[in-house]
Design an enzyme around this catalytic site. Structure first.
Site, PDB file in Angstrom:
ATOM      1  CE1 TYR B 301      -4.941   3.211   1.155  1.00  0.00           C
ATOM      2  CE2 TYR B 301      -6.790   4.126   2.346  1.00  0.00           C
ATOM      3  CZ  TYR B 301      -5.663   4.297   1.576  1.00  0.00           C
ATOM      4  OH  TYR B 301      -5.265   5.560   1.241  1.00  0.00           O
ATOM      5  CE1 TYR B 352      -2.795   6.857   3.353  1.00  0.00           C
ATOM      6  CE2 TYR B 352      -1.637   8.478   2.026  1.00  0.00           C
ATOM      7  CZ  TYR B 352      -2.789   7.806   2.349  1.00  0.00           C
ATOM      8  OH  TYR B 352      -3.953   8.069   1.666  1.00  0.00           O
TER       9      TYR B 352
END
Lengths: 133, 399
Positions: B301, B352
């Site tokens: 991440y 994203y």
């Protein structure tokens, strides 16, 4: 800064005493009587040992610079860039790190001495703030 | 204290059987519900399942589309399980963990896990958190941060990045190496938003400062799009349309000495440069019976370059404080790196979707169908956001 700054909520039962003390020009933090560590953000029980035997304790307004960032991309009309957000380790309680704001883009060094000052936002609302000592 | 084999029963017993995603763009021109249903239908079709087969729905608590909205929009008549999992970008691997729990406890057979957002055209996640005149209260602790002008995610992560420089001598070129590695992978991934936009160190260093030491290219994208996966048992997955990506283990753990609040309080926690991944990693490797040395590829991440770097350290892919020289050595590149990371460009350059995109790419690697395929990859680490109670998982190629 011509527009009104964001004001802290001072009514919260867990965190309000921090600002009530600031209105009296006192800096306080939450201390755990069981394990002896400081707690910030302030909570009803200690985040290190879980004890509910916690109390507000007054501290001398001295600290050292833990980290900082100079904001160059403005996102809020009351906070024109550049300004520098500082995070200060409280000398009296090294587990406690408090936030401050310094105008512009000053030369800063890790660990440098910092001192508290009390910023009056009006109508009884006072913010403990930090600047290089 | 739990024993490692307390968690062995779920090793490899479930799998991701279907993946789906929409186009990633700056303006989808459609609602988040329309995006979510497109990604979900794509995942169902990918697995060879129909709406009647989906009997579980897991939502990220920040998603605007409720489980009911999805159940209605997809005409799911057989739903017998639904759950919301917190928080935001920390949640995706934990969402899969909840789906595993539903499947193994017999509450559902095929669970839809989704995330959808118009993250650029509608609610920008990089915008100020508390534009209201009064901040804080009710345990969000904004009163200690936003009045001072600490207002956004880049500013919050910049404090961590500066501290990493102070403690370990990390340089801006180290941060740049992460951005460039992700961009290089995106440039070989047609689906990536930054495909066709090369980035070198000169361009990185010339990009404008947002909140020092973080520049524009240290920040992830803001994306309109959606992604979805279908979780079922490994046994059922074998009979479905795609090679199953086995879920070796999932983990979900807090930071040490943490508090509530979104993001800003993390700088007051006991270990700001370790955060939750320090503890998620320990739990994950114990549950998986594997370690960082066993991973062939990783999807980490990356809301900011520093977030990826501190996770490289905490998951043990490099030593404590050594992520700067590690990334600068080319270690995370698919071109000969020891552990290729974010092979589709990640949040930085791919798109994203709040971390669900990392799971989709992990499955593609395990199937052998990624655009930047790591040769013979059999194991993949996937992580979610590092703040709050975070999560991660290990995927494995089915034998």
């Amino acid at each position: 800064m011509t527009l009104p700054r964001i004001r802290p909520a001072t009514w919260d039962r867990d965190t309000g005493p921090f600002f009530a003390a600031a209105a009296e020009r006192r800096l306080v933090y939450k201390h755990c009587n069981a394990c002896g560590r400081g707690n910030h953000v302030p909570t009803p029980s200690c985040r290190f040992c879980g004890s509910t035997d916690t109390a507000w304790r007054e501290a001398e307004g001295k600290g050292t610079l833990y980290t900082w960032t100079t904001v160059t991309h403005p996102v809020h009309p009351a906070y024109p860039a550049p300004y520098t957000v500082v995070i200060v380790t409280l000398e009296a309680a090294p587990d406690v790190r408090l936030t401050g704001s310094v105008p512009g883009a000053p030369d800063l060094a890790p660990g440098q001495p910092m001192e508290v000052w009390f910023e009056d936002l009006g109508e009884g609302c006072v913010l403990p703030n930090w600047r290089p000592a | 204290m739990a024993r490692a084999d307390d968690y062995a029963p779920f090793r490899d017993r479930c799998a991701i059987a279907g993946i789906g995603r929409t186009e990633f763009s700056r303006d989808s021109g459609r609602s988040e519900l329309a995006l979510a249903t497109e990604a979900a239908r794509a995942a169902m079709a990918d697995a060879g399942l129909t709406a009647d087969d989906i009997d579980g729905v897991v939502r990220c608590q920040m998603d605007h589309n409720s489980a009911s909205a999805m159940t209605g929009a997809l005409a799911l008549r057989n739903v017998g399980f639904s759950a919301d999992v917190a928080v935001g970008g920390d949640a995706p691997c934990a969402m899969v963990g909840v789906a595993v729990a539903a499947v193994l406890s017999g509450q559902a057979r095929h669970v839809l896990v989704y995330r959808s957002l118009n993250g650029r055209s509608e609610g920008r996640l990089g915008a100020a958190i508390a534009p209201r005149p009064e901040a804080g209260g009710h345990g969000n602790y904004d009163e200690f941060f936003t009045p001072y002008g600490l207002l956004t995610a880049p500013q919050s992560f910049a404090l961590l990045a500066r501290r990493h420089m102070i403690e370990y001598g990390t340089t801006e070129e180290h941060f740049g190496a992460v951005a460039i590695a992700c961009r290089e992978h995106a440039n070989r991934t047609p689906h990536a938003q930054m495909h066709g936009k090369p980035l070198d160190m000169t361009q990185y260093l010339a990009s404008r400062m947002i909140s020092d030491p973080l520049r524009l290219f240290d920040c992830c994208l803001e994306t309109d799009g959606a992604a979805a996966v279908i979780v079922t048992t490994a046994e059922r997955a074998k009979d479905l349309a795609q090679p199953p990506a086995l879920i070796r283990a999932t983990a979900h753990a807090p930071a040490t000495g943490m508090s509530g609040g979104m993001m800003f309080p993390s700088i007051t926690w006991e270990e700001p440069l370790k955060l939750a991944p320090r503890n998620v990693a320990r739990q994950l490797w114990a549950r998986a019976g594997l370690g960082p040395q066993d991973m062939d590829v990783a999807q980490i991440y990356d809301c900011f370059t520093i977030s990826l770097m501190l996770q490289l350290e905490q998951y043990g892919l490099c030593g404590e404080g050594e992520s700067g020289p590690f990334v600068a050595s080319g270690a995370i590149s698919a071109d000969g790196g020891s552990i290729p990371v974010n092979t589709d460009g990640g949040n930085m350059s791919g798109g994203y979707i709040h971390g669900l995109n990392h799971i989709v790419e992990g499955v593609r690697q395990m199937r052998g169908t990624a655009d930047v395929q790591v040769k013979d990859a059999e194991t993949c680490l996937v992580t979610s956001g590092p703040m709050g109670i975070s999560s991660a998982m290990v995927l494995r190629r089915a034998a």
